[in-house]
Design a protein around this motif. Structure first.
Motif, PDB file in Angstrom:
ATOM      1  N   SER A   1      -1.101   0.119  -5.583  1.00 16.59           N
ATOM      2  CA  SER A   1      -1.298   0.999  -4.427  1.00 16.59           C
ATOM      3  C   SER A   1      -1.913   2.310  -4.867  1.00 16.59           C
ATOM      4  O   SER A   1      -2.054   2.595  -6.064  1.00 16.59           O
TER       5      SER A   1
ATOM      6  N   GLU B   1       2.780   6.224   2.413  1.00 15.20           N
ATOM      7  CA  GLU B   1       2.653   5.847   1.007  1.00 15.20           C
ATOM      8  C   GLU B   1       3.424   4.571   0.688  1.00 15.20           C
ATOM      9  O   GLU B   1       4.441   4.274   1.311  1.00 15.20           O
TER      10      GLU B   1
ATOM     11  N   ASN C   1       5.840   2.718  -1.497  1.00 17.06           N
ATOM     12  CA  ASN C   1       6.865   2.946  -2.523  1.00 17.06           C
ATOM     13  C   ASN C   1       7.157   1.683  -3.332  1.00 17.06           C
ATOM     14  O   ASN C   1       7.520   1.758  -4.495  1.00 17.06           O
TER      15      ASN C   1
ATOM     16  N   THR D   1       7.717   1.840   2.790  1.00 15.51           N
ATOM     17  CA  THR D   1       7.163   3.183   2.845  1.00 15.51           C
ATOM     18  C   THR D   1       8.294   4.104   3.286  1.00 15.51           C
ATOM     19  O   THR D   1       9.456   3.705   3.304  1.00 15.51           O
TER      20      THR D   1
ATOM     21  N   TRP E   1      -5.337   7.838  -8.418  1.00 15.31           N
ATOM     22  CA  TRP E   1      -4.106   8.140  -7.691  1.00 15.31           C
ATOM     23  C   TRP E   1      -2.968   7.310  -8.268  1.00 15.31           C
ATOM     24  O   TRP E   1      -3.178   6.166  -8.656  1.00 15.31           O
TER      25      TRP E   1
ATOM     26  N   GLN F   1      -1.171   6.235  -4.020  1.00 12.84           N
ATOM     27  CA  GLN F   1      -0.311   7.211  -3.343  1.00 12.84           C
ATOM     28  C   GLN F   1      -1.066   8.535  -3.351  1.00 12.84           C
ATOM     29  O   GLN F   1      -1.220   9.170  -4.397  1.00 12.84           O
TER      30      GLN F   1
ATOM     31  N   SER G   1       0.230   4.844  -8.635  1.00 17.03           N
ATOM     32  CA  SER G   1       0.760   3.677  -7.938  1.00 17.03           C
ATOM     33  C   SER G   1       2.236   3.577  -8.306  1.00 17.03           C
ATOM     34  O   SER G   1       2.582   3.585  -9.483  1.00 17.03           O
TER      35      SER G   1
ATOM     36  N   ASP H   1       3.445   6.913 -13.502  1.00 16.45           N
ATOM     37  CA  ASP H   1       3.048   8.007 -12.624  1.00 16.45           C
ATOM     38  C   ASP H   1       2.886   9.227 -13.534  1.00 16.45           C
ATOM     39  O   ASP H   1       3.862   9.726 -14.088  1.00 16.45           O
TER      40      ASP H   1
ATOM     41  N   ASN I   1      -3.434   6.592   2.211  1.00 14.11           N
ATOM     42  CA  ASN I   1      -2.663   5.775   1.274  1.00 14.11           C
ATOM     43  C   ASN I   1      -3.118   4.327   1.418  1.00 14.11           C
ATOM     44  O   ASN I   1      -3.422   3.876   2.532  1.00 14.11           O
TER      45      ASN I   1
END
Length: 496
Positions: free
Chosen positions: A90, A142, A144, A160, A65, A92, A67, A451, A99
């Motif tokens: 993290s 999520e 951010n 978030t 996922w 997301q 981050s 990402d 999350n």
């Protein structure tokens, strides 16, 4: 697309494997995307072939996922060949699993230890043996942005898609299993005061336990975590745990085993709310030498300096600091006159706070133009006052030295026109580099994250890297070392 829809630096996340149910695209669109992908692949292949020459060390860690943030935590252990350090990132997700805020342990290999042939032999699709998940916190929404408190890096703030800032004591938080339907972890503290979502702008003060945030309500909000401890010092149920935990955050009497609502946790209101922006505030940062001074940037193209001692109005407002939205700002920790800004106009600008404007318009002392897409993150190096990094949607993380601007560089036979001040380009990401962080414990070591929604169809890539010291050390020193090495090679080859 709805023109009224709010701008968001991100999108519906997809895991790495999720490539089914993709809508059929027109042939021309497919061809265009394929051509772009080939260009990205060729660039990446060229970069990977140069890894043994350009890098002292590199670790590549595939993320299922994406981050949107990555930060160094405290150093845990120093050994002969490597150091162990906390790393915050993290996950997301698309809602099929929660999350999360992830606390990982990272083995940081020391300079001149890794063999050149080893650092380039990584599997792009694999997780790195140098990065191990230590703890998972189920995050309400999520993540951010993640920022750590410099005086106590086990205290972390997150943004978030909500008006609140969440504060976590990551060592005290229980480890959670992130499965569908699991209740959210409970923040140790909630900072309230925004009137609308605050998604990206977040900073922790280097000198005091202060937190700064900006949001869609166009305001900048300041808190002191200490206010939470002070306001509840008379509460016997919590005073004892606050004193014994060694944490800057007073422990709540209720166990932190998760509640559906983050709002069930203890909260504290702001020290001040500062108004002066005319659009969303995208980033904030403190002056390194003063907890009362800070600055902010926003979608109104403004850079604003504030001083909490003189009120809640701007001290200086720089109109048109860039020609588009501003995404990021950083204040030089080694020279507090210098401020960096990054923008959707693809450029980085450097301002001197003693001379910010000319005829009411921003007057930067330097413009750095080496990106082909919006700049998302800028950060000064903690190791040299003239060096900084910038990352962008073009997939590049550029390292600059403003002292090199205007200096004549002796070019070899292959003369190339590279941007003034640019001296290293990290091209290991295939997609937008959403965050990076210099390591204050290990000089010239960087963690960066991309990402990968547009390139590999989802997920993300985390890289931890250190450029070869031959690139940044003084030229005469490097040449002397290379001559010595050359002499050694000649003596070895001349032996029978």
């Amino acid at each position: 697309m709805d023109p009224q829809a709010p701008k968001k630096r991100g999108r519906k996340p997809k895991p790495k494997e999720d490539k089914k149910d993709e809508p059929k695209m027109k042939e021309s669109t497919t061809t265009k995307r394929t051509a772009h992908q080939h260009a990205v692949d060729d660039k990446y292949t060229h970069w990977k072939s140069l890894v043994p020459v350009l890098y002292d060390w590199l670790a590549n860690h595939n993320l299922v996922w994406p981050s949107l943030s990555c930060r160094w935590g405290p150093q845990l252990e120093q050994a002969t060949y490597k150091n162990r350090q906390r790393l915050y990132l993290s996950e997301q997700t698309d809602g099929s699993v929660p999350n999360t805020l992830v606390i990982a342990n990272c083995e940081v290999v020391k300079p001149r230890v890794a063999a050149a042939e080893h650092i380039s032999q990584f599997n792009e699709e694999a997780r790195s043996p140098f990065v191990k998940k230590h703890k998972t916190i189920i995050h309400p929404g999520e993540v951010n942005r993640i920022r750590e408190l410099p005086q106590n890096t086990k205290i972390v703030a997150t943004h978030t898609d909500s008006p609140d800032v969440l504060i976590w004591d990551v060592e005290a938080q229980p480890n959670r299993h992130a499965v569908l339907g699991a209740t959210n972890s409970r923040p140790d503290l909630i900072l309230t005061g925004h009137q609308d979502n605050a998604e990206f702008a977040l900073a922790m003060c280097p000198t005091e336990p202060y937190v700064l945030s900006g949001g869609k309500d166009k305001s900048v909000v300041l808190w002191s975590i200490q206010d939470h401890i002070t306001s509840s010092a008379t509460d016997p149920a919590t005073a004892k745990s606050a004193g014994s935990s060694g944490s800057i955050i007073k422990q709540s009497p209720k166990p932190g085993d998760g509640n559906d609502k983050a709002a069930d946790g203890p909260s504290v209101g702001p020290r001040g709310i500062y108004n002066g922006h005319e659009d969303t505030v995208e980033d904030v940062t403190f002056c390194p030498s003063s907890a009362q001074e800070f600055c902010s940037v926003g979608d109104d193209s403004c850079l604003i300096l504030w001083d909490a001692r003189v009120g809640t109005s701007p001290v200086i407002k720089v109109e048109k600091a860039h020609d588009a939205d501003l995404h990021c700002v950083d204040w030089n920790p080694l020279d507090d006159n210098l401020i960096l800004t990054g923008s959707a106009d693809n450029s980085v600008r450097m301002f001197d706070r003693r001379n910010l404007t000319s005829n009411g318009v921003g007057s930067p002392i330097n413009k750095f133009e080496g990106h082909s897409a919006a700049v998302l993150c800028v950060q000064w190096s903690p190791d040299k006052s003239s060096v900084f990094g910038s990352s962008a949607e073009d997939g590049l993380l550029n390292i600059w030295d403003y002292e090199k601007v205007g200096k004549k560089v002796e070019q070899g036979p292959r003369t190339t026109n590279y941007p003034a001040g640019l001296f290293f380009q990290h091209a290991g990401h295939r997609d937008k580099v959403v965050d990076f962080h210099w390591n204050a414990s290990d000089p010239w070591t960087v963690v960066s994250v991309s990402d990968d929604c547009d390139s590999t169809g989802g997920g993300g890539t985390l890289q931890i890297w250190r450029m070869s010291d031959l690139i940044y050390r003084p030229q005469d020193e490097v040449l002397a070392e290379l001559e010595k090495f050359k002499a050694h090679v000649i003596s070895c080859t001349s032996k029978p």
